[in-house]
Design a protein around this motif. Structure first.
Motif, PDB file in Angstrom:
ATOM      1  N   VAL A   1       0.816  -1.324   0.009  1.00 47.41           N
ATOM      2  CA  VAL A   1      -0.008  -0.033   0.104  1.00 47.41           C
ATOM      3  C   VAL A   1       0.802   1.285   0.039  1.00 47.41           C
ATOM      4  CG1 VAL A   1      -1.832   1.320   1.449  1.00 47.41           C
ATOM      5  CG2 VAL A   1      -1.877  -1.182   1.087  1.00 47.41           C
ATOM      6  N   MET A   2       1.948   1.284   0.857  1.00 47.75           N
ATOM      7  CA  MET A   2       2.737   2.531   0.982  1.00 47.75           C
ATOM      8  C   MET A   2       3.465   2.968  -0.233  1.00 47.75           C
ATOM      9  SD  MET A   2       2.180   3.938   3.989  1.00 47.75           S
ATOM     10  CE  MET A   2       3.444   5.165   3.858  1.00 47.75           C
ATOM     11  N   THR A   3       3.892   1.646  -0.883  1.00 49.34           N
ATOM     12  CA  THR A   3       4.729   1.705  -2.061  1.00 49.34           C
ATOM     13  C   THR A   3       3.950   2.705  -3.298  1.00 49.34           C
ATOM     14  OG1 THR A   3       6.159   0.016  -1.777  1.00 49.34           O
ATOM     15  CG2 THR A   3       6.056   0.938  -3.943  1.00 49.34           C
ATOM     16  N   GLU A   4       2.616   2.113  -3.440  1.00 47.87           N
ATOM     17  CA  GLU A   4       1.819   2.857  -4.365  1.00 47.87           C
ATOM     18  C   GLU A   4       1.437   4.292  -3.840  1.00 47.87           C
ATOM     19  OE1 GLU A   4       1.297   1.701  -7.262  1.00 47.87           O
ATOM     20  OE2 GLU A   4       2.354   0.014  -6.808  1.00 47.87           O
TER      21      GLU A   4
ATOM     22  N   GLY B   1       3.361   6.230  -2.208  1.00 49.66           N
ATOM     23  CA  GLY B   1       4.493   7.075  -2.723  1.00 49.66           C
ATOM     24  C   GLY B   1       4.685   7.130  -4.004  1.00 49.66           C
ATOM     25  N   ARG B   2       4.130   6.375  -4.965  1.00 52.49           N
ATOM     26  CA  ARG B   2       4.247   6.676  -6.099  1.00 52.49           C
ATOM     27  C   ARG B   2       3.430   7.672  -6.619  1.00 52.49           C
ATOM     28  NH1 ARG B   2       6.653   3.458 -10.052  1.00 52.49           N
ATOM     29  NH2 ARG B   2       5.103   4.238 -11.392  1.00 52.49           N
ATOM     30  N   GLY B   3       2.269   7.801  -5.836  1.00 57.86           N
ATOM     31  CA  GLY B   3       1.139   8.798  -6.257  1.00 57.86           C
ATOM     32  C   GLY B   3       1.609  10.266  -5.636  1.00 57.86           C
ATOM     33  N   LEU B   4       2.295  10.102  -4.537  1.00 58.42           N
ATOM     34  CA  LEU B   4       2.942  11.109  -3.753  1.00 58.42           C
ATOM     35  C   LEU B   4       1.904  11.843  -3.064  1.00 58.42           C
ATOM     36  CD1 LEU B   4       6.008  12.646  -3.915  1.00 58.42           C
ATOM     37  CD2 LEU B   4       4.832  14.503  -5.421  1.00 58.42           C
ATOM     38  N   THR B   5       0.992  10.998  -2.527  1.00 55.73           N
ATOM     39  CA  THR B   5      -0.201  11.403  -1.689  1.00 55.73           C
ATOM     40  C   THR B   5       0.238  12.316  -0.501  1.00 55.73           C
ATOM     41  OG1 THR B   5       0.020   9.199  -0.506  1.00 55.73           O
ATOM     42  CG2 THR B   5      -1.561   9.136  -2.801  1.00 55.73           C
ATOM     43  N   LEU B   6      -0.961  12.962  -0.251  1.00 57.45           N
ATOM     44  CA  LEU B   6      -0.741  13.900   0.991  1.00 57.45           C
ATOM     45  C   LEU B   6      -1.697  13.388   2.306  1.00 57.45           C
ATOM     46  CD1 LEU B   6      -1.639  17.196  -1.161  1.00 57.45           C
ATOM     47  CD2 LEU B   6       0.601  16.542  -0.205  1.00 57.45           C
TER      48      LEU B   6
ATOM     49  N   GLY C   1       9.220   1.072  14.699  1.00 57.78           N
ATOM     50  CA  GLY C   1       9.893   0.569  13.836  1.00 57.78           C
ATOM     51  C   GLY C   1       8.879   0.139  12.653  1.00 57.78           C
ATOM     52  N   ARG C   2       7.769  -0.229  12.933  1.00 58.36           N
ATOM     53  CA  ARG C   2       6.817  -0.674  11.899  1.00 58.36           C
ATOM     54  C   ARG C   2       6.386   0.464  11.190  1.00 58.36           C
ATOM     55  NH1 ARG C   2       1.758  -1.053  13.332  1.00 58.36           N
ATOM     56  NH2 ARG C   2       1.023  -2.140  11.600  1.00 58.36           N
ATOM     57  N   ALA C   3       6.398   1.632  11.614  1.00 50.48           N
ATOM     58  CA  ALA C   3       6.490   2.758  10.869  1.00 50.48           C
ATOM     59  C   ALA C   3       7.540   3.106   9.832  1.00 50.48           C
ATOM     60  CB  ALA C   3       6.051   3.954  11.589  1.00 50.48           C
ATOM     61  N   ILE C   4       8.777   2.902  10.242  1.00 49.13           N
ATOM     62  CA  ILE C   4      10.067   3.141   9.513  1.00 49.13           C
ATOM     63  C   ILE C   4       9.864   2.136   8.364  1.00 49.13           C
ATOM     64  CG2 ILE C   4      12.284   2.576   9.631  1.00 49.13           C
ATOM     65  CD1 ILE C   4      12.470   3.704  12.338  1.00 49.13           C
ATOM     66  N   ALA C   5       9.404   0.818   8.498  1.00 49.12           N
ATOM     67  CA  ALA C   5       9.471   0.142   7.627  1.00 49.12           C
ATOM     68  C   ALA C   5       8.254   0.445   6.487  1.00 49.12           C
ATOM     69  CB  ALA C   5       8.861  -1.451   8.079  1.00 49.12           C
ATOM     70  N   ALA C   6       7.233   1.151   6.891  1.00 49.13           N
ATOM     71  CA  ALA C   6       6.153   1.712   5.749  1.00 49.13           C
ATOM     72  C   ALA C   6       6.694   2.886   5.323  1.00 49.13           C
ATOM     73  CB  ALA C   6       5.068   2.001   6.687  1.00 49.13           C
ATOM     74  N   GLN C   7       7.405   3.656   5.975  1.00 51.09           N
ATOM     75  CA  GLN C   7       8.044   4.812   5.379  1.00 51.09           C
ATOM     76  C   GLN C   7       9.072   4.555   4.396  1.00 51.09           C
ATOM     77  OE1 GLN C   7      10.796   7.350   7.453  1.00 51.09           O
ATOM     78  NE2 GLN C   7       9.516   8.888   7.073  1.00 51.09           N
ATOM     79  N   CYS C   8       9.829   3.421   4.444  1.00 53.24           N
ATOM     80  CA  CYS C   8      10.759   3.222   3.378  1.00 53.24           C
ATOM     81  C   CYS C   8      10.002   2.618   2.280  1.00 53.24           C
ATOM     82  CB  CYS C   8      11.546   1.873   4.096  1.00 53.24           C
ATOM     83  SG  CYS C   8      12.856   2.264   5.195  1.00 53.24           S
ATOM     84  N   ALA C   9       8.779   2.019   2.241  1.00 53.18           N
ATOM     85  CA  ALA C   9       8.020   1.513   1.088  1.00 53.18           C
ATOM     86  C   ALA C   9       7.608   2.940   0.479  1.00 53.18           C
ATOM     87  CB  ALA C   9       7.003   0.730   1.526  1.00 53.18           C
ATOM     88  N   ASP C  10       7.101   3.814   1.073  1.00 47.33           N
ATOM     89  CA  ASP C  10       6.944   5.175   0.308  1.00 47.33           C
ATOM     90  C   ASP C  10       7.884   5.871  -0.299  1.00 47.33           C
ATOM     91  OD1 ASP C  10       4.387   7.535   0.949  1.00 47.33           O
ATOM     92  OD2 ASP C  10       6.442   8.253   1.073  1.00 47.33           O
ATOM     93  N   MET C  11       8.884   5.675   0.287  1.00 45.82           N
ATOM     94  CA  MET C  11      10.286   6.544  -0.169  1.00 45.82           C
ATOM     95  C   MET C  11      10.893   5.714  -1.567  1.00 45.82           C
ATOM     96  SD  MET C  11      12.788   7.361   2.881  1.00 45.82           S
ATOM     97  CE  MET C  11      14.016   8.224   2.026  1.00 45.82           C
TER      98      MET C  11
ATOM     99  N   GLY D   1       8.755   3.976  -3.411  1.00 48.37           N
ATOM    100  CA  GLY D   1       7.666   4.507  -4.582  1.00 48.37           C
ATOM    101  C   GLY D   1       8.178   5.615  -5.151  1.00 48.37           C
ATOM    102  N   ALA D   2       8.398   6.899  -4.241  1.00 49.69           N
ATOM    103  CA  ALA D   2       9.048   7.885  -4.832  1.00 49.69           C
ATOM    104  C   ALA D   2      10.042   7.783  -5.584  1.00 49.69           C
ATOM    105  CB  ALA D   2       8.988   9.037  -3.726  1.00 49.69           C
TER     106      ALA D   2
END
Length: 380
Positions: free
Chosen positions: A74-77, A79-84, A238-248, A250-251
């Motif tokens: 979810v977070m990768t996509e 991130g690809r959309g640069l969602t707010l 730690g869970r949030a860091i893993a999710a944030q890496c996926a967002d990055m 995607g970007a």
């Protein structure tokens, strides 16, 4: 190890990818950023209607019981959309803290509402002086009849300007850097004594500073046992860091795609500039950094919901460090290869670069995580 997605995971990935592609074009994002909330409530509702806000919630509370891999998809996509939208803060970190620390009554009341998108959480752990140290808490809570009184200041609360509840860390005992004596409270931002100063961040999202002046918090809004919240705070971050890496990641994917397309179409001396060997090498270096960040993000996702351990902490610190360094490199190279157009407001690349820079300072920067990794190696 099998890295293939299951049928359910592929369906999840396709659903969020299709939603972002159709509903979150760059022009849409720019218009959403200008709204009062700084994001699209309609898009948030679409996320919740597809069940995406409930991906990581337990099935007993209306969630899908997904883990780190599902959140990564979810977070990768997103991130690809640069969602707010504050998905990371509410659907990952906030709901995770509540699920780990909350009482049965709190879980019954809040988790289904989080999963349905009815309410949004923000998390306020940062303070002006703590520099990513979760135990460096000066906001204090004093026990009074019927509850607690909170006073202090929290900084850079992402999504805090539009949150229905803010999860605030406060010290109930001990000195300012004592790992014991820290609790998490659910604070209503409209309560007496609460003030917020909202502002835009460099990547187009919004954050706020939170000021607490003798705010009364009922006993029912304390999460967990008094003074025993730090372990859960660290685990959920730690869970949030893993999710944030996926967002990055995607970007980074989109930044590389935009750059490759530009090299194929921009012409100089009668040929596409992508035919120049020096630029080809730089593009390869960008792709290499992306692959490294992607691999570390998959590793982080596999550890996100594992039991707390030194190995888990090392993997998450390494993943954030690698993603920050890769994101910075890709952003810088992409802009250099584009030239001046890479920084124009009307072109999306500069906004992706800003997202990567902003993410590098959330939940700990590369220096912080490198120090953490080194300390964990020494401890082992």
């Amino acid at each position: 190890m099998n890295f293939n997605l299951t049928d359910e995971q592929r369906m999840l990935q396709q659903a969020i990818s299709r939603l972002v592609r159709t509903e979150y074009g760059f022009e849409h994002r720019q218009s959403f950023s200008a709204l009062a909330e700084g994001f699209s409530s309609a898009f948030w509702q679409q996320l919740s209607e597809l069940g995406l806000c409930a991906v990581a919630l337990p099935e007993a509370y209306g969630g899908f019981g997904g883990g780190g891999v599902e959140v990564m998809l979810v977070m990768t996509e997103l991130g690809r959309g640069l969602t707010l939208e504050p998905y990371l803060q509410s659907a990952v970190l906030g709901s995770g803290l509540l699920a780990q620390l909350g009482s049965e009554a709190q879980l019954d009341h809040w988790l289904p509402r989080l999963g349905s998108g009815e309410v949004r959480f923000a998390v306020a752990f940062e303070e002006p002086q703590n520099h990513y140290q979760l135990h460096a808490v000066q906001t204090h809570a004093e026990r009074v009849e019927g509850g607690w009184r909170l006073s202090g200041r929290k900084a850079v609360v992402m999504g805090g300007h539009a949150a229905d509840q803010i999860l605030v860390s406060a010290r109930v005992a001990g000195a300012s850097h004592d790992p014991h004596g820290i609790s998490v409270f659910m604070v209503d931002p409209e309560a007496a004594g609460v003030a917020r100063r909202a502002y835009p961040t460099m990547d187009g999202r919004r954050a706020s500073d939170l000021f607490l002046d003798d705010v009364f918090i009922g006993a029912e809004h304390l999460l967990g046992e008094p003074g025993e919240a730090l372990a859960a705070m660290r685990y959920q971050q730690g869970r949030a860091i893993a999710a944030q890496c996926a967002d990055m990641v995607g970007a980074m994917q989109v930044a590389c795609e935009l750059t490759l397309d530009y090299l194929k179409t921009r012409r100089q001396f009668g040929q596409p500039i992508g035919q120049f060997q020096a630029l080809q090498h730089r593009m390869v270096d960008m792709q290499t950094e992306l692959e490294l960040a992607t691999s570390m993000t998959v590793l982080a996702a596999s550890y996100a919901d594992a039991d707390e351990s030194t190995e888990r902490s090392r993997a998450l610190a390494a993943a954030k460090y690698i993603c920050v360094r890769a994101g910075r490199y890709i952003a810088e190279q992409a802009i250099q290869l584009h030239g001046g157009i890479g920084l124009t407001w009307e072109y999306s690349l500069g906004h992706y670069a800003k997202r990567l820079v902003m993410a590098s300072h959330e939940l700990g920067d590369d220096d912080h995580h490198l120090d953490a990794y080194a300390a964990l190696i020494e401890a082992a």
